[in-house]
Design a protein around this motif. Structure first.
Motif, PDB file in Angstrom:
ATOM      1  N   ILE A  25      97.980  50.232  -7.181  1.00 31.09           N
ATOM      2  CA  ILE A  25      97.151  49.107  -7.608  1.00 31.09           C
ATOM      3  C   ILE A  25      95.711  49.590  -7.578  1.00 31.09           C
ATOM      4  O   ILE A  25      95.190  49.968  -6.523  1.00 31.09           O
ATOM      5  N   LEU A  26      95.065  49.594  -8.731  1.00 29.39           N
ATOM      6  CA  LEU A  26      93.704  50.088  -8.846  1.00 29.39           C
ATOM      7  C   LEU A  26      92.720  48.925  -8.877  1.00 29.39           C
ATOM      8  O   LEU A  26      92.931  47.940  -9.590  1.00 29.39           O
ATOM      9  N   GLU A  27      91.647  49.037  -8.112  1.00 37.85           N
ATOM     10  CA  GLU A  27      90.621  48.001  -8.021  1.00 37.85           C
ATOM     11  C   GLU A  27      89.518  48.259  -9.044  1.00 37.85           C
ATOM     12  O   GLU A  27      88.822  49.271  -8.974  1.00 37.85           O
ATOM     13  N   VAL A  28      89.392  47.370 -10.025  1.00 40.71           N
ATOM     14  CA  VAL A  28      88.375  47.533 -11.070  1.00 40.71           C
ATOM     15  C   VAL A  28      87.585  46.246 -11.284  1.00 40.71           C
ATOM     16  O   VAL A  28      87.029  46.018 -12.355  1.00 40.71           O
ATOM     17  N   SER A  29      87.517  45.413 -10.240  1.00 41.69           N
ATOM     18  CA  SER A  29      86.861  44.107 -10.377  1.00 41.69           C
ATOM     19  C   SER A  29      85.415  44.225 -10.838  1.00 41.69           C
ATOM     20  O   SER A  29      84.918  43.377 -11.599  1.00 41.69           O
ATOM     21  N   SER A  30      84.713  45.258 -10.401  1.00 38.11           N
ATOM     22  CA  SER A  30      83.294  45.378 -10.743  1.00 38.11           C
ATOM     23  C   SER A  30      83.092  45.510 -12.246  1.00 38.11           C
ATOM     24  O   SER A  30      82.081  45.052 -12.787  1.00 38.11           O
ATOM     25  N   ILE A  31      84.062  46.132 -12.925  1.00 39.65           N
ATOM     26  CA  ILE A  31      83.942  46.303 -14.375  1.00 39.65           C
ATOM     27  C   ILE A  31      83.947  44.949 -15.080  1.00 39.65           C
ATOM     28  O   ILE A  31      83.268  44.750 -16.093  1.00 39.65           O
ATOM     29  N   PHE A  32      84.699  44.002 -14.532  1.00 37.84           N
ATOM     30  CA  PHE A  32      84.866  42.695 -15.188  1.00 37.84           C
ATOM     31  C   PHE A  32      84.065  41.580 -14.523  1.00 37.84           C
ATOM     32  O   PHE A  32      84.317  40.402 -14.776  1.00 37.84           O
ATOM     33  N   SER A  33      83.094  41.937 -13.691  1.00 36.49           N
ATOM     34  CA  SER A  33      82.336  40.920 -12.964  1.00 36.49           C
ATOM     35  C   SER A  33      81.567  39.985 -13.892  1.00 36.49           C
ATOM     36  O   SER A  33      81.314  38.830 -13.555  1.00 36.49           O
ATOM     37  N   GLY A  34      81.210  40.470 -15.074  1.00 35.02           N
ATOM     38  CA  GLY A  34      80.473  39.639 -16.015  1.00 35.02           C
ATOM     39  C   GLY A  34      81.348  38.974 -17.058  1.00 35.02           C
ATOM     40  O   GLY A  34      80.828  38.375 -18.023  1.00 35.02           O
ATOM     41  N   SER A  35      82.681  39.038 -16.883  1.00 35.53           N
ATOM     42  CA  SER A  35      83.595  38.462 -17.870  1.00 35.53           C
ATOM     43  C   SER A  35      83.371  36.966 -18.049  1.00 35.53           C
ATOM     44  O   SER A  35      83.192  36.227 -17.079  1.00 35.53           O
ATOM     45  N   LYS A  36      83.409  36.525 -19.294  1.00 36.20           N
ATOM     46  CA  LYS A  36      83.264  35.104 -19.615  1.00 36.20           C
ATOM     47  C   LYS A  36      84.625  34.415 -19.706  1.00 36.20           C
ATOM     48  O   LYS A  36      84.718  33.238 -20.052  1.00 36.20           O
ATOM     49  N   SER A  37      85.689  35.139 -19.385  1.00 38.75           N
ATOM     50  CA  SER A  37      87.042  34.592 -19.470  1.00 38.75           C
ATOM     51  C   SER A  37      87.309  33.580 -18.368  1.00 38.75           C
ATOM     52  O   SER A  37      86.786  33.684 -17.252  1.00 38.75           O
ATOM     53  N   SER A  38      88.177  32.624 -18.670  1.00 45.53           N
ATOM     54  CA  SER A  38      88.603  31.666 -17.637  1.00 45.53           C
ATOM     55  C   SER A  38      89.457  32.348 -16.583  1.00 45.53           C
ATOM     56  O   SER A  38      89.684  31.777 -15.509  1.00 45.53           O
ATOM     57  N   LEU A  39      89.938  33.561 -16.849  1.00 49.24           N
ATOM     58  CA  LEU A  39      90.739  34.282 -15.860  1.00 49.24           C
ATOM     59  C   LEU A  39      89.886  34.910 -14.769  1.00 49.24           C
ATOM     60  O   LEU A  39      90.409  35.302 -13.728  1.00 49.24           O
ATOM     61  N   ASN A  40      88.583  35.002 -14.989  1.00 50.51           N
ATOM     62  CA  ASN A  40      87.684  35.567 -13.991  1.00 50.51           C
ATOM     63  C   ASN A  40      87.547  34.581 -12.832  1.00 50.51           C
ATOM     64  O   ASN A  40      87.077  33.452 -13.002  1.00 50.51           O
ATOM     65  N   ALA A  41      87.947  35.022 -11.627  1.00 47.93           N
ATOM     66  CA  ALA A  41      87.901  34.142 -10.452  1.00 47.93           C
ATOM     67  C   ALA A  41      86.478  33.714 -10.124  1.00 47.93           C
ATOM     68  O   ALA A  41      86.278  32.727  -9.412  1.00 47.93           O
ATOM     69  N   GLY A  42      85.495  34.436 -10.653  1.00 51.44           N
ATOM     70  CA  GLY A  42      84.105  34.072 -10.399  1.00 51.44           C
ATOM     71  C   GLY A  42      83.594  32.982 -11.315  1.00 51.44           C
ATOM     72  O   GLY A  42      82.460  32.502 -11.133  1.00 51.44           O
ATOM     73  N   GLU A  71      87.588  40.572 -21.916  1.00 49.20           N
ATOM     74  CA  GLU A  71      86.949  41.474 -22.856  1.00 49.20           C
ATOM     75  C   GLU A  71      87.430  42.933 -22.760  1.00 49.20           C
ATOM     76  O   GLU A  71      87.155  43.624 -21.789  1.00 49.20           O
ATOM     77  N   PHE A  72      88.157  43.374 -23.780  1.00 48.68           N
ATOM     78  CA  PHE A  72      88.660  44.751 -23.934  1.00 48.68           C
ATOM     79  C   PHE A  72      89.450  45.223 -22.715  1.00 48.68           C
ATOM     80  O   PHE A  72      89.514  46.424 -22.413  1.00 48.68           O
ATOM     81  N   ARG A  73      90.079  44.289 -22.033  1.00 53.93           N
ATOM     82  CA  ARG A  73      90.817  44.620 -20.811  1.00 53.93           C
ATOM     83  C   ARG A  73      91.862  45.712 -21.037  1.00 53.93           C
ATOM     84  O   ARG A  73      91.907  46.700 -20.301  1.00 53.93           O
TER      85      ARG A  73
END
Length: 214
Positions: free
Chosen positions: A58-75, A96-98
């Motif tokens: 399991i690879l941690e890549v949360s920082s790459i998607f921290s600015g995601s505008k998706s509703s899937l972003n927990a932030g 975005e381009f996940r």
């Protein structure tokens, strides 16, 4: 050897089973990208990998998607869009381009490990292609990029790229995939919400194959 992009859902779990039916040397890789459904999704991935007795990262890549505008972003405080994908006018679950990012990372890992193939469980929806990074054109382009970037050592395979989820489940039944271990809900709740697009697609595919909704 094959690498499988494993989310713990129906499509990727079936892709894993199919890969193993063709090659005993398979490893699975999952991603933690700050998705709302992370805990249950990754737990399902662990269970599927354990069931098939394959190495699993399991690879941690949360920082790459921290600015995601998706509703899937927990932030983000955005409700996941509901309804069948065919009827959703404003689906908000695209990240975005996940898949492009995931596949690129897997290509590098494949080269390190000496794997020759990456399995990716993208498929067609009943209403066509919902996400651009699941389209046949995207898959073809990414396969070209992977092959060029690896000097021909690695290729991308999307065995379900031209079929619908009900056909994936039919193949999975044939292969004996333990769908009771999988998880697909974008809201990250248990039992699954049954209202988001991925829940509806999953349930329709199961019912089309005479299976109980899980």
């Amino acid at each position: 050897m094959k690498l499988v992009l494993l989310s713990g859902g129906v499509d990727s779990s079936t892709a894993l089973s199919l890969a193993l039916s063709q090659d005993p040397q398979v490893e699975a890789i999952s991603f933690s990208y700050n998705q709302k459904h992370k805990e249950l999704e990754l737990e399902a991935a662990r269970k599927i990998a354990a069931y098939y007795k394959v190495p699993h990262q399991i690879l941690e890549v949360s920082s790459i998607f921290s600015g995601s505008k998706s509703s899937l972003n927990a932030g983000n405080d955005i409700e996941v869009s509901t309804g069948d994908y065919a009827t959703q006018t404003e689906a908000n679950t695209e990240v975005e381009f996940r898949n492009g990012i995931f596949i690129s990372i897997l290509a590098g890992i494949a080269m390190q490990k000496g794997a020759s193939e990456i399995y990716f469980g993208a498929h067609l929806d009943d209403s066509g292609v919902i996400y651009p990074d699941c389209s046949p054109e995207f898959i073809e382009a990414m396969n070209q990029a992977v092959q060029l970037g690896s000097g021909g050592k690695v290729r991308l395979t999307a065995p379900f790229g031209q079929v619908k989820k009900k056909d994936i489940v039919a193949k999975g039944v044939e292969l004996g995939v333990p769908y009771e271990l999988t998880y697909s809900c974008y809201n990250g709740v248990y039992p699954p919400c049954g209202k988001c697009g991925t829940c509806i697609d999953r349930n329709k595919a199961f019912l089309a194959n005479g299976l109980e909704i899980l």
